[in-house]
Scaffold this motif. Structure first.
Motif, short mmCIF file in Angstrom:
data_model
loop_
_atom_site.label_atom_id
_atom_site.label_comp_id
_atom_site.label_asym_id
_atom_site.label_seq_id
_atom_site.Cartn_x
_atom_site.Cartn_y
_atom_site.Cartn_z
N UNK A 45 0.82 -1.21 0.00
CA UNK A 45 0.00 0.00 0.00
C UNK A 45 0.86 1.26 0.00
N UNK A 46 1.94 1.26 0.78
CA UNK A 46 2.82 2.42 0.80
C UNK A 46 3.51 2.61 -0.54
N UNK A 47 3.93 1.54 -1.17
CA UNK A 47 4.59 1.65 -2.48
C UNK A 47 3.61 2.12 -3.55
N UNK A 48 2.37 1.70 -3.45
CA UNK A 48 1.37 2.22 -4.39
C UNK A 48 1.12 3.70 -4.16
N UNK A 49 1.11 4.14 -2.91
CA UNK A 49 0.92 5.55 -2.61
C UNK A 49 2.05 6.39 -3.17
N UNK A 50 3.28 5.88 -3.07
CA UNK A 50 4.45 6.62 -3.53
C UNK A 50 4.77 6.38 -4.99
#
Length: 705
Positions: A45-50
């Protein structure tokens, strides 16, 4: 503010996506925890956000997606995993290099080092830092451009208790100054300590999105853990005593001789076991996790909690999984089941003493009452000073026994039995008072300099000079060149230009050209191996300014290496054989231009090939492939008969221009054409042009994606 909308990863084959339609918000001035067990989808989820991973959905940082922000590092500070820096680079050198890339003054590195407590380790290498110091350096890199938002992926993993407290205090201080903090963790009890809002993930989906107090009330429950060989008998006795007293006590047997008692205290359980003659091997307070779905809707009933607790994991009272010493002597923990949210409401107190949940009466009033008895607790001799406070504190307290038990604990000189309580209450507020004063963020960046072409050049110079690889390669090239020149002079039959360049006929390239190509390949190869610039974008940025800076610095390095090689070989030949071999040739300008062009061409080929293929080895292989593969092909094309005339194309280039230009300009152009007519010169020019086109194509393709 962070707004994540519909984040969905791409499924692999027949497996479900790691993240499926995840949407949540992280507000300004708050610390938001992204909670989930390993494999729940937090990192994805964090990698998708960034935008580090391809998928669906969009994330807005203060109303703009990350690819719409001109300078993402100024808006979002990222810490994902370890610090991606060269292990041989110093801590201060790494931060100064990032200062040049972010466009902030170099003194910002010293300010951030002082804020994170790494001033004494500023000359240490990155490869020698411990886990805690590496986390501090990672936070320093995230805070370096003074971002508004911090996104961290499990930053406290593997840290000691003190390091965790310091890290969480830094995050809360950043949020208190108007920033936004999003931090992932796998420990639900840690989430209640440092976070204001908790978003729970399970199986790639959001199962709960609630405030920390609501999360602690619905998911975390204080309980007493008992281990006894007569667990079944003790369970029956505890249930009977609870029914006779008309109290809500739940006893769950978790296999073997382990019991979990909800709604009671260590004192009551121990007293029941003592009166019945039951041997107890363990008796401790814990906080039980009721599972990810406990906080999704309404509060679970007693039956649901008993089912969830049997499959849930236990969160010990200490931050690192070990019980704290102050957790054992707690005789007044009788009001634990009535208010579990009191243990998580004041986060500093919960982080200091996680076992203080059974005292709901003192948790909300600790900030107001403790400043009065604090000066008297270190010195118990003056008894008249605490007497008024002790007489005034029981007045507003209600009648239950949990509220009256601390009174005799502070009057320990009057009796021997109540002395077990004094080490419990004073330890609750003490760690929470000095920590905010010890945590200081670096000063904000008030004025940011305008972007200039010197910014990437400054970054590249600090990157190249920050490690000893370039110096080692240069020293090896000079040593090999000098030795090869001496051997060639002794053998004889070597032209003087090749002798000064230490270029045997058997080798495809001289040592200086190979060294320049290796340094050029390292310019981009180290970026992909230790991606210091790829934290917020996922890959090394393919900007024209960065490429120009790398080509410029590689050219300067190649020219310096070429001059030093000729000077070193000439000096060695003069010392060994005299002045006959170092006489200046008549056509030295053309030879010098060809020598510089060869070394610079190898450096450029190494830079471009490493940027295209993302590897230092590929960059050096491209440099070596020029004389081995490209030169024979070019020689065959240029020396063959032309279809439009009997003279070959290379011969016409060497003859020069048929027309004469005014002011003698044709002389320089003829020299350039003769240089390109040589097999090595033409092959190098074609290779550099092809690599430049390939680099531009890969850059455009990444932008389209």
């Amino acid at each position: 503010m962070i707004q994540a909308i519909g984040l969905t990863s791409i499924a692999r084959k027949e497996q479900p996506p790691a993240v499926d339609n995840v949407s949540f918000e992280a507000h300004v001035g708050r610390v938001t925890a992204l909670l989930g067990a390993p494999g729940a989808g937090k990192t994805t989820a964090l990698r998708l956000m960034l935008e580090l991973q391809r998928g669906r959905g969009v994330t807005y940082f203060r109303g703009r997606p990350l690819h719409r922000i001109p300078h993402p590092a100024h808006e979002v500070g990222v810490l994902l995993g370890d610090v991606p820096g060269h292990p041989a680079r110093s801590v201060r050198g790494h931060l100064r290099m990032l200062c040049a890339a972010s466009g902030v003054p170099a003194r910002r590195a010293d300010e951030v080092l002082e804020a994170v407590g790494l001033v004494s380790l500023r000359d240490e290498r990155l490869g020698t830092l411990s886990r805690g110091m590496d986390r501090r350096l990672g936070l320093a890199c995230a805070l370096l451009p003074d971002p508004h938002t911090l996104v961290l992926d499990d930053p406290a993993r593997g840290l000691a208790v003190g390091e965790r407290r310091w890290l969480y205090d830094m995050l809360r201080e950043h949020a208190a100054q108007g920033g936004t903090v999003l931090c992932s963790t796998a420990d639900p009890k840690e989430a209640t300590r440092f976070a204001d809002h908790v978003v729970t993930l399970e199986g790639g989906r959001v199962v709960a999105d609630q405030r920390a107090a609501d999360f602690a009330r619905t998911r975390l429950r204080p309980r007493v853990v008992v281990r006894s060989p007569h667990a079944a008998r003790l369970s029956v006795l505890l249930t009977q005593r609870a029914r006779s007293a008309q109290r809500s006590v739940e006893v769950v047997r978790e296999g073997g001789n382990r019991l979990c008692v909800y709604g009671s205290s260590c004192a009551e359980v121990g007293e029941t076991a003592f009166r019945s003659g039951i041997v107890v091997h363990q008796l401790a307070d814990e906080v039980g996790d009721m599972g990810p779905g406990a906080g999704a809707g309404a509060e679970p009933s007693q039956g649901q909690e008993s089912q969830l607790s049997s499959a849930a994991f236990d969160v010990q009272s200490g931050s690192d999984g070990e019980p704290e010493p102050a957790a054992a002597p707690e005789p007044e923990a009788t009001a634990a089941p009535q208010s579990a949210e009191a243990a998580a409401a004041p986060v500093p107190e919960a982080a200091a003493t996680p076992d203080s949940g059974p005292e709901p009466g003192f948790t909300p009033s600790a900030p107001e009452v403790d400043p009065q008895p604090q000066p008297s607790t270190p010195a118990p001799a003056p008894i008249p000073a605490p007497a008024p406070t002790l007489a005034s504190t029981p007045a507003p307290a209600p009648a239950p026994a949990a509220a009256s038990s601390p009174e005799p604990s502070q009057e320990a000189p009057h009796g021997g039995v109540p002395q077990a309580a004094p080490p419990h209450r004073p330890t609750t507020p003490r760690p929470a008072i000095p920590r905010p004063a010890a945590v200081t963020l670096p000063p904000p960046v008030l004025v940011r300099p305008a972007p200039t072409p010197l910014r990437p050049v400054r970054y590249e110079l600090r990157r190249a000079a920050g490690v000893a690889t370039g110096y080692i390669v240069g020293a090896c090239v000079l040593a090999v060149s000098a030795l090869a020149a001496v051997v060639l002079a002794r053998i004889g039959h070597t032209p003087q230009p090749r002798l000064l360049a230490a270029w045997p006929v058997e080798l495809p390239l001289p040592p200086a050209a190979l060294g320049a190509g290796l340094l050029g390949a390292l310019a981009f190869g180290d970026e992909f191996r230790h991606p210091a610039l790829a934290v917020d974008r996922g890959t090394v940025p393919r900007r024209l300014g960065l490429l120009t800076a790398k080509l410029f610095v590689a050219s300067l390095t190649a020219l310096a290496l070429a001059v030093l090689t000729v000077g070193c070989t000439a000096e060695v030949l003069y010392l060994v054989y005299g002045s006959e071999l170092v006489a200046l040739p008549e056509d030295w300008p053309a030879l010098t231009a060809g020598w510089f062009a060869l070394v610079m061409g190898c450096a450029w080929a190494g830079v471009l090939a490493a940027g295209v293929f993302r590897s230092t080895t590929a960059g050096l292989a491209a440099v070596v492939a020029v004389p081995l593969l490209v030169v024979p092909a070019v020689h065959k094309l240029t020396e063959g008969p032309s279809t439009r005339g009997p003279a070959p194309f290379g011969g016409r280039l060497r003859d020069g221009l048929p027309l004469r230009w005014p002011f003698g300009g044709e002389q320089h152009l003829e020299a350039l054409l003769r240089l390109l007519a040589q097999p090595v010169g033409g092959a190098m020019a074609l290779s550099v042009l092809a690599l430049l086109c390939a680099y531009a194509f890969t850059g455009l393709r990444s932008r389209v994606r």
